[in-house]
Write a protein that holds these residues in place. Structure first.
Motif, short mmCIF file in Angstrom:
data_model
loop_
_atom_site.label_atom_id
_atom_site.label_comp_id
_atom_site.label_asym_id
_atom_site.label_seq_id
_atom_site.Cartn_x
_atom_site.Cartn_y
_atom_site.Cartn_z
N GLY A 104 0.84 -1.19 0.00
CA GLY A 104 0.00 0.00 0.00
C GLY A 104 0.87 1.24 0.00
O GLY A 104 2.05 1.16 0.34
N VAL A 105 0.31 2.37 -0.38
CA VAL A 105 1.11 3.59 -0.42
C VAL A 105 1.43 4.04 1.01
O VAL A 105 0.70 3.73 1.95
CB VAL A 105 0.39 4.75 -1.18
N ASN A 106 2.52 4.78 1.16
CA ASN A 106 2.90 5.30 2.46
C ASN A 106 1.78 6.16 3.02
O ASN A 106 1.19 6.95 2.30
CB ASN A 106 4.18 6.14 2.34
N GLY A 107 1.53 5.98 4.30
CA GLY A 107 0.50 6.78 4.95
C GLY A 107 -0.87 6.15 4.92
O GLY A 107 -1.81 6.64 5.56
N SER A 108 -1.01 5.05 4.19
CA SER A 108 -2.33 4.41 4.09
C SER A 108 -2.71 3.70 5.39
O SER A 108 -3.90 3.48 5.65
CB SER A 108 -2.34 3.40 2.94
N GLY A 109 -1.72 3.38 6.21
CA GLY A 109 -2.01 2.69 7.47
C GLY A 109 -1.47 1.27 7.51
O GLY A 109 -1.94 0.46 8.31
N LYS A 110 -0.46 0.99 6.69
CA LYS A 110 0.13 -0.36 6.66
C LYS A 110 0.68 -0.78 8.03
O LYS A 110 0.34 -1.83 8.53
CB LYS A 110 1.30 -0.40 5.66
N THR A 111 1.55 0.09 8.56
CA THR A 111 2.20 -0.23 9.83
C THR A 111 1.17 -0.48 10.92
O THR A 111 1.23 -1.49 11.64
CB THR A 111 3.12 0.95 10.26
N THR A 112 0.23 0.43 11.03
CA THR A 112 -0.81 0.34 12.05
C THR A 112 -1.62 -0.94 11.88
O THR A 112 -1.90 -1.65 12.85
CB THR A 112 -1.74 1.56 11.92
N THR A 113 -1.97 -1.24 10.63
CA THR A 113 -2.79 -2.43 10.36
C THR A 113 -2.02 -3.71 10.68
O THR A 113 -2.59 -4.65 11.24
CB THR A 113 -3.23 -2.42 8.88
N GLY A 115 0.25 -4.01 12.96
CA GLY A 115 0.24 -4.09 14.43
C GLY A 115 -1.09 -4.64 14.94
O GLY A 115 -1.13 -5.52 15.81
N LYS A 116 -2.18 -4.11 14.40
CA LYS A 116 -3.51 -4.54 14.85
C LYS A 116 -3.76 -6.01 14.50
O LYS A 116 -4.28 -6.77 15.32
CB LYS A 116 -4.59 -3.69 14.16
N LEU A 117 -3.39 -6.40 13.28
CA LEU A 117 -3.59 -7.79 12.86
C LEU A 117 -2.74 -8.74 13.71
O LEU A 117 -3.22 -9.79 14.14
CB LEU A 117 -3.22 -7.96 11.38
N THR A 250 -8.64 1.49 5.85
CA THR A 250 -8.40 2.17 7.12
C THR A 250 -9.14 3.51 7.19
O THR A 250 -9.66 3.99 6.19
CB THR A 250 -6.90 2.47 7.31
N LYS A 251 -9.17 4.06 8.37
CA LYS A 251 -9.67 5.43 8.64
C LYS A 251 -11.15 5.59 8.35
O LYS A 251 -11.60 6.66 7.93
CB LYS A 251 -8.81 6.46 7.88
N LEU A 252 -11.90 4.53 8.58
CA LEU A 252 -13.36 4.63 8.43
C LEU A 252 -14.01 5.21 9.68
O LEU A 252 -15.23 5.29 9.76
CB LEU A 252 -13.95 3.26 8.08
N ASP A 253 -13.19 5.60 10.65
CA ASP A 253 -13.73 6.23 11.86
C ASP A 253 -13.86 7.73 11.69
O ASP A 253 -14.47 8.41 12.50
CB ASP A 253 -12.80 5.93 13.05
N GLY A 254 -13.31 8.27 10.62
CA GLY A 254 -13.35 9.72 10.41
C GLY A 254 -14.58 10.13 9.64
O GLY A 254 -15.63 9.48 9.73
N ILE A 275 -11.61 -3.56 8.47
CA ILE A 275 -11.60 -2.10 8.33
C ILE A 275 -10.93 -1.48 9.57
O ILE A 275 -11.08 -1.98 10.68
CB ILE A 275 -13.03 -1.52 8.17
N GLY A 276 -10.21 -0.41 9.33
CA GLY A 276 -9.57 0.32 10.42
C GLY A 276 -10.52 1.39 10.92
O GLY A 276 -11.08 2.15 10.15
N VAL A 277 -10.74 1.38 12.24
CA VAL A 277 -11.70 2.33 12.81
C VAL A 277 -11.09 3.16 13.93
O VAL A 277 -11.78 3.60 14.84
CB VAL A 277 -12.98 1.60 13.30
N GLY A 278 -9.78 3.39 13.87
CA GLY A 278 -9.13 4.20 14.88
C GLY A 278 -7.64 3.91 14.91
O GLY A 278 -7.14 3.08 14.16
N GLU A 279 -6.95 4.62 15.80
CA GLU A 279 -5.49 4.52 15.84
C GLU A 279 -5.00 3.56 16.91
O GLU A 279 -3.79 3.35 17.04
CB GLU A 279 -4.90 5.91 16.07
N GLN A 280 -5.94 2.98 17.70
CA GLN A 280 -5.53 2.08 18.77
C GLN A 280 -5.44 0.64 18.28
O GLN A 280 -5.99 0.30 17.23
CB GLN A 280 -6.51 2.18 19.95
#
Ligand code: GDP
Length: 298
Positions: A104-113, A115-117, A250-254, A275-280
């Motif tokens: 995915g492109v940078n900033g899309s939420g790869k790292t965060t996702t 971690g969550k997965l 990601t970022k479906l919480d916004g 789906i990503g619904v936050g930064e936690q």
């Protein structure tokens, strides 16, 4: 931003709370269908989908008086029907390790996702390893290490600027030796130089296939809901760069309601795993077509 429930979705706008005039409380005619069509397109659902949904709406309903509730129910049912076939969690395989390439492109939420997965899989009793494959961005590696700590999962790194494929190979060796269930490999997302990125990704795949010809078992494309229509071209690009097997949005919480997922489902039919619904760390949810349709039309 206001909480999702307080912001008008499609129907709110349909009823004229936004800048759109009210189109209900009169008999269904071509003008009203056209307004509906525009509304669906403006929600990023794509022209083809919008045309099809309104054509379905017209069938047997022309000249009939429809309440806003009826329109809402119809749209939600159509969207749910389109989305149901693609709502599938990431498949798990008996391979050890099961290799999950994350693109995915940078900033899309790869790292965060990742971690969550990793955290979810670990909670499900799997042993997980992460490889920080974006070796050119020191900040990305550090960020992934933070997520690894949060998830309680080891993160394999390599010196800055070193070959991501060689890290992937080492990670495969380590994951095999340790009997890890899952190896998640982060990758670079620089689209500026697509030829380089393609070479980098295909080299990673080549190298891990030396260890396991069936790997990678999943190639997840992470998309950012706030980029709207852009997601369509990102899927096209990444399908050429890698063999994408599933999506995470990601970022479906916004403020973004992710209407583009409908267009994506229609056009590519790729499964939406989560789906990503936050930064936690716990802010990753399964994709639920009914909830999604309700949020989009509500
Ligand atoms: P990467 O460059 O693709 O690895 O992206 P990151 O994982 O670093 O995420 C970029 C930014 O988006 C960070 O500030 C994250 O906290 C944020 N982010 C990621 N996923 C979500 C999400 O589902 N919701 C929200 N609100 N922010 C997110």
């Amino acid at each position: 931003p206001a909480p999702a429930a307080a912001r008008p979705g499609l129907l709110g706008r349909l009823l004229g709370r936004g800048d759109k005039p009210a189109v209900t409380r009169r008999a269904l005619d071509d003008d009203m269908l056209e307004q509906l069509e525009e509304l669906l397109i403006s929600a990023d659902m794509g022209v083809d989908t919008a045309l099809r949904v309104t054509a379905n709406m017209a069938e047997g309903r022309m000249g009939k008086r429809l309440s806003s509730q009826e329109i809402k129910q119809f749209l939600a049912a159509e969207i749910t029907r389109i989305m149901e076939p693609v709502a599938r969690p990431m498949p798990l395989y008996p391979n050890r390790p099961q290799v999950v390439l994350v693109v995915g492109v940078n900033g899309s939420g790869k790292t965060t996702t990742i971690g969550k997965l990793a955290s979810q899989f670990k909670a499900a009793g799997k042993s997980v390893m992460i490889a920080a494959g974006d070796t050119f961005r020191a900040a990305a590696v550090e960020q992934l290490q933070v997520w690894g700590e949060r998830a309680g999962v080891p993160v394999l790194t390599a010196p800055e600027g070193s070959d991501p494929a060689s890290l992937a190979f080492d990670a495969m060796t380590k994951a095999e030796a340790d009997g890890a269930d899952l190896l998640m490999i982060d990758t670079a997302g620089r689209l500026q130089n697509r030829a380089d990125l393609m070479e980098e990704l295909s080299k990673i795949v080549r190298v891990i296939r030396k260890k396991d010809p069936t790997a990678p078992h999943n190639t997840l494309l992470v998309l950012d809901a706030t980029t709207g229509q852009n997601a369509l071209s990102q899927v096209e690009i990444f399908q050429k760069l890698a063999d994408v097997s599933g999506l995470v949005m990601t970022k479906l919480d916004g403020t973004a309601r992710g209407g583009v997922l409908v267009a994506l489902a229609d056009k590519f039919g790729l499964p939406i795993h989560a789906i990503g619904v936050g930064e936690q760390i716990d802010d990753l949810a399964p994709f639920d077509p009914e909830d999604f349709a309700a949020a989009l039309t509500g």
